[in-house]
Design a protein around this motif. Structure first.
Motif, short mmCIF file in Angstrom:
data_model
loop_
_atom_site.label_atom_id
_atom_site.label_comp_id
_atom_site.label_asym_id
_atom_site.label_seq_id
_atom_site.Cartn_x
_atom_site.Cartn_y
_atom_site.Cartn_z
N VAL A 12 53.19 36.43 49.07
CA VAL A 12 52.00 36.90 49.42
C VAL A 12 51.65 38.33 49.84
CG1 VAL A 12 49.95 36.28 51.12
CG2 VAL A 12 51.36 34.49 50.36
N GLU A 13 50.71 38.94 49.31
CA GLU A 13 50.47 40.14 49.78
C GLU A 13 50.85 40.66 51.02
OE1 GLU A 13 47.68 42.28 46.83
OE2 GLU A 13 46.57 42.52 48.73
N ASP A 14 51.25 41.68 51.37
CA ASP A 14 51.36 42.07 52.80
C ASP A 14 51.30 43.71 53.04
OD1 ASP A 14 52.39 41.42 55.67
OD2 ASP A 14 53.72 43.29 55.15
N LYS A 15 50.26 44.28 54.06
CA LYS A 15 50.13 45.73 54.03
C LYS A 15 51.61 46.52 54.06
CE LYS A 15 45.30 46.58 55.17
NZ LYS A 15 44.96 44.99 54.90
N LEU A 16 52.30 45.83 54.91
CA LEU A 16 53.43 46.74 55.37
C LEU A 16 54.58 46.53 54.16
CD1 LEU A 16 54.67 48.96 57.27
CD2 LEU A 16 55.51 46.94 58.49
N LYS A 17 55.15 45.25 53.91
CA LYS A 17 56.08 44.83 53.14
C LYS A 17 55.76 44.80 51.71
CE LYS A 17 58.71 42.98 56.89
NZ LYS A 17 59.50 41.67 57.39
N GLY A 18 54.83 45.07 51.46
CA GLY A 18 54.64 44.54 49.97
C GLY A 18 53.99 43.49 49.64
N GLN A 19 55.04 42.52 50.08
CA GLN A 19 54.79 40.98 49.98
C GLN A 19 55.73 40.15 50.96
OE1 GLN A 19 56.19 40.09 45.94
NE2 GLN A 19 54.25 38.98 45.67
N VAL A 20 55.26 39.10 51.37
CA VAL A 20 56.17 38.15 52.29
C VAL A 20 56.21 36.83 51.65
CG1 VAL A 20 55.71 39.62 54.47
CG2 VAL A 20 54.24 38.02 53.90
N ALA A 21 57.30 36.04 51.96
CA ALA A 21 57.24 34.81 51.65
C ALA A 21 56.51 33.94 52.50
CB ALA A 21 58.74 34.26 51.60
N VAL A 22 55.88 32.78 52.07
CA VAL A 22 55.17 31.92 52.73
C VAL A 22 55.64 30.77 52.30
CG1 VAL A 22 52.93 31.06 53.46
CG2 VAL A 22 53.21 33.46 53.42
N ALA A 23 55.96 29.76 53.33
CA ALA A 23 56.35 28.57 52.86
C ALA A 23 55.12 27.39 53.27
CB ALA A 23 57.63 27.86 53.51
N PHE A 24 55.07 26.29 52.27
CA PHE A 24 54.17 25.26 52.38
C PHE A 24 55.07 24.00 52.36
CE2 PHE A 24 51.16 28.35 51.26
CZ PHE A 24 50.39 28.52 52.12
N VAL A 25 55.36 23.07 53.41
CA VAL A 25 56.29 22.28 53.56
C VAL A 25 55.72 20.76 53.71
CG1 VAL A 25 58.40 21.42 54.80
CG2 VAL A 25 58.03 23.96 54.49
N ILE A 26 56.10 19.90 53.03
CA ILE A 26 55.73 18.47 53.32
C ILE A 26 56.83 17.93 53.90
CG2 ILE A 26 54.84 16.09 52.54
CD1 ILE A 26 54.05 17.44 49.74
#
Ligand code: PRX
Length: 633
Positions: free
Chosen positions: A533-547
């Protein structure tokens, strides 16, 4: 010569072009054939030739300028952040490399054996890489930020005879022990190294396994007078493997040759980086990444430059530390990543003015998209050209940039530039495989043969090399970069992100599948999707959706926080904090197609507040509501 003439020659007459570029390095035995492409997509460069990377990086310069500085190792990972500095001349570097080479030989390492290097940014790591190159051992450097499982999968694939490591690294003044992670990795891997060679920095006490673990300082003392001649290698022998993430959960061992790589680096050091012998080069990357291999270790030394190895962060003891280094060592060429510049932009501006930066001639940035505000800001602050360059672990050196050493071409904001020599680039339509027009988005591909310096194959897996990289279009066999791109009417390219499941966090390339596999090992995880996911500082960050398997365990906000913490801990332990998602959301449904394929692009779009796109194949639209609700909670 104009850039156009230079580039066109490399495309129209590659054999003439590269034969000439090859004269930049020393050959023990001249090559008989510039390129053998009789077995596409496998290319062999400089067939019949013999050379050695360590000779070209070190010995060659000992003769010409033995008393000039070769290596400057600086660490601000000291208790108060004040820099600890040490330098080596080319002659001293050669001596240390020979000592390390002698130790390796004494431990049974020979030509063609693999040595895994799991080290912080200390001089010994460079001695180790160069020592391997000297004796024809294959190094496999694993980034110090990776943890036990990442390390174990690399040990299993590379089957190292020796592992070279240290007791600990350090980050922001906090000691990060390496040995327990290494011991755990060896324990879970199927392949056990004969020896573990330990540099004991006395930062963290560790368990010594007798018979297996040996001490670097002790062995070094025995080999002070060592003289280890260079082993001449065939141009197509393997110099190293470097693992990188792709679409699957198993990292790929990018395998590089000796001669082609040496020529590509020598050529790019002059034509792109404009390096001159006796000057100082400072790349802020890490030896665990490809930039560290090409432009901390081999490239600058091969150009006769002093190279800086920096252990520390850009803001400790304060954000003037890099500029202190530039002034003190008269750095002319600097290489970093956009995220680091964005970090500096948040710091007090006077820190950039504290030092005399008049030696600096250009700042090179790579690894992730360079946004306009970042580029404009740093250009104004430093008053030097900012040169974006786009490439990959696989290629080893820039695909796109501006070759200032050939022609002072203008840069174009938002574009890394134009094709570098030997790269036959095309943009293809994702679905039809047909060529895109100018200003039309497509997948960036390279026509074979790939130029010198690019990967030879995937280590021990030719089939995977062909299947992953060369089989993405039915229309023609081309190498896919897995990047979206666009070309303007003047031939400048723009890179628009990855087409696959690779994400780029602060310039670090990570596979979402690897992170998903790690999260899945938590006992309460039923299914998981990780997106960038786009992030202003790091360019992208990982985001997890978990069941979760048991939904009742995540019913309250406190439960959710606890669950997230547990997932963080699993990823930290298995892959390393570098791969830790920024957020973990518990959901009861994930958006999938009717055939069960995760709709990652839709999840990513929702996270970035965009339209989720084509949803005609979605199995259950409620899953999208779940994602939205989770994001809003
Ligand atoms: O998506 C592209 C992005 O980083 C990927 C390669 O990462 P890695 O293998 O770690 O090699 C980095 C070598 C510098 C690419 O597929 N990338 C790299 N450089 C740029 C970039 N994206 C936009 N602009 C760049 N300059």
């Amino acid at each position: 010569m104009s850039y156009q003439d230079f580039y066109q020659q490399s495309i129209a007459h590659p054999e003439v072009f590269w034969a000439k570029e090859a004269q930049r390095i020393d050959w023990h035995k001249p090559f008989e054939q510039v390129v053998d492409y009789s077995r596409p997509p496998f290319a062999s460069w400089f067939v019949g030739g013999e050379t050695n990377l360590c000779h070209n990086a070190v010995d060659r310069w000992v003769v010409k300028q033995g008393e000039k500085t070769a290596l400057i190792a600086i660490s601000t990972e000291t208790p108060d952040g004040s820099p600890s500095e040490k330098t080596w001349t080319f002659r001293e570097l050669q001596q240390e490399v020979e000592r390390t080479a002698a130790i390796m030989i004494a431990l049974g390492v020979g030509k063609g054996d693999c040595v895994l290097i799991y080290m912080p940014m200390i001089a010994e790591a460079m001695f180790a890489m160069l020592a391997c190159a000297r004796i024809g051992a294959i190094h496999s450097v694993v980034f110090g930020g990776f943890a036990a499982n990442s390390l174990a999968s690399r040990i299993d694939d590379a089957k190292p005879k020796l592992i070279f490591s240290a007791d600990a690294g350090s980050r922001m003044g906090k000691v990060v022990p390496y040995k327990p992670l290494l011991d755990e990795a060896i324990r879970i891997s199927k392949n056990k190294p004969q020896h573990v060679l330990m540099v004991d920095r006395k930062l963290a006490a560790f368990e010594h396994m007798s018979g297996r673990d040996v001490d670097y300082a002790e062995l070094r003392a025995k080999h002070m007078e060592a003289s280890v001649p260079v082993t001449w290698l065939k141009s197509n022998d393997i110099s190293y493997i470097l693992y990188t993430s792709g679409t699957t959960g198993t990292p790929k061992g990018v395998q590089r040759d000796v001669g082609g790589y040496a020529v590509a680096l020598a050529s790019s050091m002059e034509t792109i980086f404009c390096g001159k012998p006796g000057e100082t080069y400072f790349s802020t990357s890490d030896i665990g990444w490809v930039v560290g291999h090409s432009y901390i270790v081999y490239g600058p030394l091969m150009a006769g430059m002093a190279t800086v190895m920096y252990e520390g962060v850009p803001i400790r003891p304060d954000a003037s530390i890099w500029w202190y280094i530039v002034e003190k060592y008269q750095v002319t060429r600097m290489f970093s990543a956009p995220t680091a510049v964005r970090v500096l932009k948040k710091q007090p501006p006077e820190l950039l003015k504290k030092h005399d930066l008049s030696s600096l001639k250009a700042l090179y940035l790579a690894g992730e998209p360079l946004d306009e505000p970042t580029s404009t800001w740093i250009a104004a602050e430093l008053g030097v050209p900012i040169i974006d360059n786009y490439w990959q672990t696989e290629t080893g050196w820039p695909i796109l940039s501006v070759a200032k050493g050939i022609e002072d071409m203008p840069t174009r904001v938002g574009s890394p530039g134009v094709p570098m020599p030997g790269y036959r680039l095309k943009l293809l339509n994702e679905h039809t495989g047909t060529r895109c027009d100018n200003n039309e988005k497509g997948v960036l591909v390279i026509e074979g043969p790939l130029p010198p310096g690019c990967l030879q194959t995937v280590f021990n897996n030719d089939e995977r090399f062909i299947k992953s990289y060369w089989s993405n279009f039915s229309t023609e066999q081309v190498y896919s970069t897995f990047d979206w791109g666009i070309r303007d009417d003047d031939g400048y390219y723009f890179i628009l992100g990855r087409t696959d499941d690779v994400i780029n966090v602060a310039g670090h390339r990570l596979g979402t599948r690897e992170i998903e596999e790690s999260i899945s090992s938590h006992p309460n995880v039923s299914e998981v999707a990780v997106v960038g996911v786009e992030d202003k500082l790091k360019g992208q960050v990982a985001v997890a959706f978990v069941i979760p398997k048991d939904a009742s365990t995540t019913s309250t906000p406190q439960d959710k926080k606890q669950f997230e913490k547990e997932i963080f801990a699993v990823v930290d332990r298995q892959l390393g904090a570098v791969a830790r998602p920024s957020r973990v959301y518990a959901v009861s449904l994930l958006p999938k197609t009717r055939s069960g394929k995760l709709l990652r692009r839709s999840i990513q779009a929702l996270c970035e507040g965009r339209d989720p796109g084509d949803l005609t194949t979605i199995e259950d639209p409620n899953s999208l509501t779940q994602i939205k609700d989770a994001l809003e909670s």
